[in-house]
Design an enzyme around this catalytic site. Structure first.
Site, PDB file in Angstrom:
ATOM      1  CG  ASP A  34      -0.165   0.002   2.529  1.00 23.38           C
ATOM      2  OD1 ASP A  34       1.093  -0.031   2.482  1.00 23.38           O
ATOM      3  OD2 ASP A  34      -0.805   0.029   3.588  1.00 23.38           O
ATOM      4  CD  GLU A  36       0.782   2.346   6.058  1.00 20.06           C
ATOM      5  OE1 GLU A  36       1.248   1.396   6.738  1.00 20.06           O
ATOM      6  OE2 GLU A  36      -0.273   2.937   6.339  1.00 20.06           O
ATOM      7  CG  HIS A 124      15.075  29.406  -1.096  1.00 21.89           C
ATOM      8  ND1 HIS A 124      15.791  29.785  -2.202  1.00 21.89           N
ATOM      9  CD2 HIS A 124      14.019  30.255  -1.022  1.00 21.89           C
ATOM     10  CE1 HIS A 124      15.185  30.801  -2.787  1.00 21.89           C
ATOM     11  NE2 HIS A 124      14.111  31.108  -2.084  1.00 21.89           N
ATOM     12  CE  LYS A 185      14.090  34.224  -9.958  1.00 24.71           C
ATOM     13  NZ  LYS A 185      14.623  32.907  -9.628  1.00 24.71           N
ATOM     14  CG  ASP A 211      19.600  30.166  -8.704  1.00 23.81           C
ATOM     15  OD1 ASP A 211      19.665  30.701  -7.586  1.00 23.81           O
ATOM     16  OD2 ASP A 211      18.616  30.294  -9.455  1.00 23.81           O
TER      17      ASP A 211
HETATM   18  C1  R5P Z   1      14.621  31.343  -6.276  1.00 27.04           C
HETATM   19  O1  R5P Z   1      14.609  32.306  -5.537  1.00 27.04           O
HETATM   20  C2  R5P Z   1      15.740  30.358  -6.333  1.00 27.04           C
HETATM   21  O2  R5P Z   1      16.952  30.919  -5.935  1.00 27.04           O
HETATM   22  C3  R5P Z   1      15.862  29.742  -7.721  1.00 27.04           C
HETATM   23  O3  R5P Z   1      16.273  30.761  -8.607  1.00 27.04           O
HETATM   24  C4  R5P Z   1      14.562  29.167  -8.174  1.00 27.04           C
HETATM   25  O4  R5P Z   1      14.055  28.286  -7.226  1.00 27.04           O
HETATM   26  C5  R5P Z   1      14.745  28.465  -9.502  1.00 27.04           C
HETATM   27  O5  R5P Z   1      13.511  27.977  -9.916  1.00 27.04           O
HETATM   28  P1  R5P Z   1      13.235  27.623 -11.444  1.00 27.04           P
HETATM   29  O6  R5P Z   1      14.307  26.681 -11.899  1.00 27.04           O
HETATM   30  O7  R5P Z   1      11.868  26.983 -11.413  1.00 27.04           O
HETATM   31  O8  R5P Z   1      13.236  28.901 -12.210  1.00 27.04           O
END
Ligand code: R5P
Length: 284
Positions: A34, A36, A124, A185, A211
């Site tokens: 199931d 789990e 983040h 951005k 990033d």
């Molecule tokens: C946003 O603030 C993060 O630093 C990344 O830039 C974001 O999560 C990237 O997301 P995606 O690949 O969907 O554009």
């Protein structure tokens, strides 16, 4: 000392055991019909210092994390450090609209109930560590490993796709010994971002876009398009957490020459480990 690896973090657990000179625990993890989850630790962890490594994404890995914490705490361990290399839900770290949960806090509170210490990587929302009330909670940075990966590749510019992560790009650039810049951005929705055009010193240069997370790939694609228009010779996309939702990888391969992530999320583009950074902070 033992490292217990959850199924989302097998590669990193092995690397961390090596870096810490710890034993990698034998663990059985399976799913019932199931769906789990069942876990069993086939070691004696009494009086041991234990590191549990499990990324809390996607959701099924969160349940596995809680079960592994519980199984470890059934032993009389000396200490348990829960390492969550990629902390899912960190992007919902506040109420954007009334009626929403603070998802990052909800997950943090549950993890902290059954651990002595907590380590995460390039989270983040740095506020996540504040929710581990009264317990040691540390956020490891991946930029030294990212810098090491890019050094020697002839990179001349490190680009952050948004101003909020410009400091991180600068730190990577300092390791690589090159220039850093950032774009402006605006996120329109979960899949769409708008980037303000900006003159970049990118002509005929090898550029790395750095990033914290690549999710849909929308951010990197928009940044790479600007770089291409401005004559960049080669584009590298590098991040800590490679979520790669949907068809992000082919979308990125169409505009980038090289894509590389750490092992906080194991994926086809994983090419470096954050284990040395976790081991360093664990010994502090
Ligand atoms: C946003 O603030 C993060 O630093 C990344 O830039 C974001 O999560 C990237 O997301 P995606 O690949 O969907 O554009």
């Amino acid at each position: 000392m033992f490292v217990v690896g959850g199924s989302a973090s097998q590669l990193l657990s092995k690397e961390l055991a090596k870096s810490l000179r710890a034993k990698l625990a034998k663990v059985e993890i399976k799913r019932f019909p199931d769906d789990e989850c069942y876990v069993r630790i086939d070691e004696d962890l009494d009086d041991q210092e234990v590191f549990l490594v499990q990324t809390s994404w996607p959701d099924r890995n969160i349940v596995e994390l809680f079960l592994l914490q519980d199984a470890i705490k059934e032993f009389d361990v000396d200490s348990l450090t829960t390492v969550v290399p990629y902390f899912g839900y960190a992007r919902q770290d506040k109420q954007f609209k009334p009626g929403e949960p603070i998802s990052a806090r909800a997950i943090a509170r549950l993890i902290q109930m059954n651990t002595d210490e907590f380590i995460t990587v390039d989270v983040h929302a740095p506020s996540v560590t504040d929710w581990f009330e009264g317990k040691s909670a540390k956020n490891v940075v991946a930029y030294p490993e990212i810098g090491k990966y890019l050094k020697g590749k002839g990179i001349e510019l490190i680009l952050s796709p948004d101003e909020g992560r410009a400091d991180n790009a600068k730190r990577v650039a300092d390791v690589v010994n090159c220039e850093a810049d950032f774009l402006v951005k605006e996120r329109l929705d979960g899949e769409t971002v708008k980037m303000t055009p900006k003159r970049l010193d990118a002509k005929d240069k090898k550029v790395a876009i750095v990033d914290d997370i690549i999710s849909t790939g929308g951010t990197i694609v928009k940044a790479a398009e600007q770089l291409r228009k401005q004559g960049a010779a080669k584009i590298y996309a590098v991040c800590t957490h490679g979520v790669f939702a949907g068809n992000a990888i082919p979308k990125l391969e169409a505009v980038c020459d090289d894509i590389c992530t750490t092992d906080t999320i194991e994926n086809p583009k994983t090419c470096m480990s954050v284990a040395p950074q976790i081991a360093r902070i664990a010994r502090d």
